[in-house]
Design a protein around this motif. Structure first.
Motif, mmCIF file in Angstrom:
data_model
loop_
_atom_site.group_PDB
_atom_site.id
_atom_site.type_symbol
_atom_site.label_atom_id
_atom_site.label_comp_id
_atom_site.label_asym_id
_atom_site.label_seq_id
_atom_site.Cartn_x
_atom_site.Cartn_y
_atom_site.Cartn_z
ATOM 1 N N UNK A 187 0.801 -1.230 0.000
ATOM 2 C CA UNK A 187 0.000 0.000 0.000
ATOM 3 C C UNK A 187 0.832 1.277 0.000
ATOM 4 N N UNK A 188 2.012 1.223 -0.607
ATOM 5 C CA UNK A 188 2.812 2.446 -0.703
ATOM 6 C C UNK A 188 2.264 3.362 -1.785
ATOM 7 N N UNK A 189 2.255 4.668 -1.543
ATOM 8 C CA UNK A 189 1.979 5.595 -2.651
ATOM 9 C C UNK A 189 3.058 5.432 -3.714
ATOM 10 N N UNK A 190 2.690 5.685 -4.951
ATOM 11 C CA UNK A 190 3.638 5.513 -6.040
ATOM 12 C C UNK A 190 4.923 6.294 -5.868
ATOM 13 N N UNK A 191 4.853 7.455 -5.225
ATOM 14 C CA UNK A 191 6.042 8.290 -5.053
ATOM 15 C C UNK A 191 7.039 7.681 -4.079
ATOM 16 N N UNK A 192 6.578 6.730 -3.234
ATOM 17 C CA UNK A 192 7.462 6.126 -2.241
ATOM 18 C C UNK A 192 8.145 4.860 -2.743
ATOM 19 N N UNK A 193 7.772 4.420 -3.940
ATOM 20 C CA UNK A 193 8.381 3.212 -4.459
ATOM 21 C C UNK A 193 9.840 3.476 -4.821
ATOM 22 N N UNK A 194 10.700 2.534 -4.515
ATOM 23 C CA UNK A 194 12.119 2.663 -4.820
ATOM 24 C C UNK A 194 12.961 3.151 -3.667
ATOM 25 N N UNK A 195 12.327 3.752 -2.662
ATOM 26 C CA UNK A 195 13.072 4.261 -1.509
ATOM 27 C C UNK A 195 13.472 3.078 -0.614
ATOM 28 N N UNK A 196 14.762 2.998 -0.293
ATOM 29 C CA UNK A 196 15.237 1.843 0.475
ATOM 30 C C UNK A 196 14.610 1.763 1.860
ATOM 31 N N UNK A 197 14.137 2.870 2.396
ATOM 32 C CA UNK A 197 13.523 2.832 3.724
ATOM 33 C C UNK A 197 12.188 2.091 3.707
ATOM 34 N N UNK A 198 11.627 1.840 2.517
ATOM 35 C CA UNK A 198 10.357 1.132 2.406
ATOM 36 C C UNK A 198 10.509 -0.348 2.059
#
Length: 643
Positions: free
Chosen positions: A585-596
């Motif tokens: 359920x991540x927003x698209x803008x948060x994809x790719x961030x290693x913290x996620x």
């Protein structure tokens, strides 16, 4: 408090096992133990150390491990410079530099070298990342007493769970239930916690590592190779024996009454179960160590006779046997509790490693279990995921959908390499292998891998595929006519996740989605008192094995492609994570961030309970205690608790 620099760990561990000058033994130490059932530590060690260090074998092995970790291990860069995550024990491990150190050392034996390679990968605390030298995993080493940890008289203690007096004649059954106060002159809890932190690569959560090294008869974990256990190894322990100080209950009293006789100390050896079918060192090497190539190619994959081929298996070395063989346990078991808890059901989810021939039967059994719960008016359900090593991600998808009808995709990506691009292109061309089972919202065919994106990982920028999720269409077709069960009878508040943290890979992804997407509360079991714990381990994504990767290359006619890894020069296999998973359920803008990344998140349990003398060896008593907690609403969902 458990973090340290790579070389404080790697260098000290490597130097501790450095060879002393000298030549390999000329006598045949393996002939001494051949035919025996049980051997002493020194006898087993002499056989394992018989085989001399070979620089050519070492160089080839290092080159293959380095190529896999550099090119295909998805957490290679972040492992060298990991983020600091509250509640997790993460040490930086630069795999390539560590391999340089190993390669330069003049090891005393081939065994010492092979175990050093395995050890450095273990330090990443990703159970998908495994190097397993088959040659040196044949002896099984036991401590004749097996330990667990319970709460007794208001404090957490180390306890003798059971005694294996069949291995060592001096072991006494009446040690069972004795408190272990000291091990090797350290307090027992200090020794066990330090061992869990420094010697168990199962998880980045120290509570899970603690649970993983402890045992009882009913909670013995059989889904890994036992390499990290406190009292059970498939590799050579680093010392011959341990000194235990025990205080035992007075005659006629129960352990929980805390009335003890005077403490005493006993020295307990490691005892080795001897593999069969060899007569001397030459036959041992030929049976367990030598590579026997097939005539298909000069670089044909090996180790296949010991590998159960399955698709999308999360645990790198899951040795469970499917129904065509001699499997001794079911994938899931449905149980009704009795007495005042007769309206509580338990689903003991033992594995998601559902073999292809078992898929339809798995669905039928699961459906019958839920129908039985409905017929018996079950109001609440405990999901016991303890000791589940993962398996088929689509089996996990089916489990979630059975209760919630659908669940959002968990997005993931794959680290880019030219070799894998060739593999993906050829897979779509020939319409075979698992590489065609990924779907993207942005492209068709092999373009999901070729159109790359660059993200920050550690201190490096790394290229990844497009976001993809796993297509379960082929899995679902296997039971299209099985009347799969979907229900809305039970709400999230009627369900409870029970886990000792040893819920890995597919299991970890399933429970994370149940908790984070569907709001099913989670209860953590065991661990170190006073530390908040996770309820899942190594949720990194999907793993690959060199043996199965080489099989894919062979089926795609790519074995001799430049850049393709070779088989190991000795019988060995390696597993690694190749597909990373993000929080759902991540927003698209948060994809790719290693913290996620789910592997580098602390998703904590909502509530906690511990083993006691009463429930440690009796799962039904444990489930009744959990049922009482569930009925009384004592494990409410902690909002944002895992974020």
């Amino acid at each position: 408090m458990f973090s340290s620099n790579l070389f404080a760990i790697a260098t000290s561990l490597l130097l501790a096992t450095l060879p002393s000058p000298g030549r390999a033994q000329s006598s045949d130490a393996c002939a001494v133990v051949a035919g025996k059932q049980i051997a002493t530590y020194s006898e087993a060690k002499a056989c394992l150390e018989h085989f001399p260090y070979n620089q050519t074998i070492a160089d080839e092995t290092i080159d293959i491990v380095r190529k896999i970790t550099d090119d295909m291990y998805i957490f290679n860069e972040i492992a060298a410079h990991p983020p600091k995550i509250d509640g997790l024990s993460i040490v930086p491990v630069n795999i390539s530099k560590s391999l340089d150190i190993i390669q330069k050392e003049p090891w005393k034996s081939d065994r010492a070298f092979q175990d050093a390679v395995a050890l450095i990968l273990d330090k990443v605390h990703d159970a998908h990342l495994v190097y397993s030298p088959h040659c040196y995993r044949q002896f099984i080493f036991w401590q004749p007493i097996q330990l667990n940890s319970v709460i007794r008289d208001g404090k957490q203690i180390v306890n003798v769970a059971y005694v294996k007096d069949d291995l060592w004649s001096e072991a006494k059954k009446d040690w069972t239930g004795c408190e272990v106060t000291h091990i090797d002159d350290k307090t027992a809890m200090e020794m066990v916690v330090n061992y869990a932190v420094n010697n168990n690569g199962e998880s980045k959560d120290v509570n899970t590592c603690f649970n993983n090294i402890m045992n009882s008869k009913d909670y013995f974990h059989g889904w890994d190779d036992g390499a990290d256990d406190l009292g059970y190894h498939r590799f050579l322990p680093d010392q011959e024996n341990h000194r235990y100080t025990l205080q035992c209950p007075k005659n006629g009293t129960k352990p929980e009454e805390a009335k003890y006789d005077e403490p005493f100390t006993v020295t307990i050896p490691w005892v080795a179960e001897v593999p069969q079918s060899f007569t001397d060192a030459d036959s041992y090497w030929d049976k367990y160590c030598a590579v026997h190539t097939s005539p298909l190619s000069k670089r044909s994959p090996t180790f296949q006779e010991d590998t159960i081929e399955e698709t999308h298996i999360g645990q790198s070395f899951d040795f469970s046997i499917n129904s065509a063989g001699t499997r001794t346990r079911d994938y899931t078991e449905f149980l009704l509790l009795d007495g005042p808890d007769s309206d509580i059901g338990v689903i003991d989810i033992q594995s998601f490693s559902v073999s292809s021939e078992d898929k339809t039967e798995f669905v039928k059994n699961f459906t019958r279990g839920l129908q039985m719960f409905e017929q018996n008016n079950v109001k609440k359900i405990i999901f016991d995921f303890s000791g589940n090593g993962g398996g088929d991600a689509c089996a996990g998808e089916f489990f979630i959908n059975s209760f919630f009808n659908s669940t959002p995709d968990y997005y993931s990506d794959v680290k880019y390499s030219p070799l894998v691009e060739t593999v993906v292109e050829k897979a779509f061309e020939k319409q075979t292998t698992k590489w065609i089972d990924y779907k993207s919202n942005h492209s068709q065919g092999a373009e999901w891998f070729k159109e790359t994106t660059t993200y920050d990982r550690g201190n490096a920028q790394t290229k990844f595929s497009q976001p993809v999720s796993l297509s379960c269409d082929s899995w679902n077709n296997a039971f299209a006519d099985s009347n799969a069960f979907n229900t809305s009878r039970w709400k999230a508040s009627d369900l409870l996740i029970l886990s000792d943290g040893r819920c890995g890979s597919t299991c970890a992804i399933v429970v994370s989605r149940l908790r984070l997407v569907h709001d099913v509360p989670a209860l953590g079991l065991g661990g170190i008192r006073g530390n908040r714990m996770q309820f899942a381990s190594f949720p990194g994504g999907e793993s690959e094995r060199l043996s199965s990767f080489l099989t894919d290359l062979q089926s795609l006619d790519l074995l001799d492609t430049p850049g393709a890894p070779k088989p190991f020069p000795e019988r060995a296999d390696m597993g690694w994570t190749f597909r990373e998973v993000y929080r759902p359920n991540l927003p698209g803008t948060d994809f790719g961030n290693e913290k996620n990344l789910l592997e580098y998140n602390n998703v904590a349990a909502d509530c906690r309970m511990f083993y006691t003398d009463e429930n440690a060896s009796d799962p039904k008593k444990l489930w009744h205690q959990v049922a009482s907690l569930l009925k009384n609403g004592q494990c409410p969902l902690v909002q944002n608790g895992g974020k």
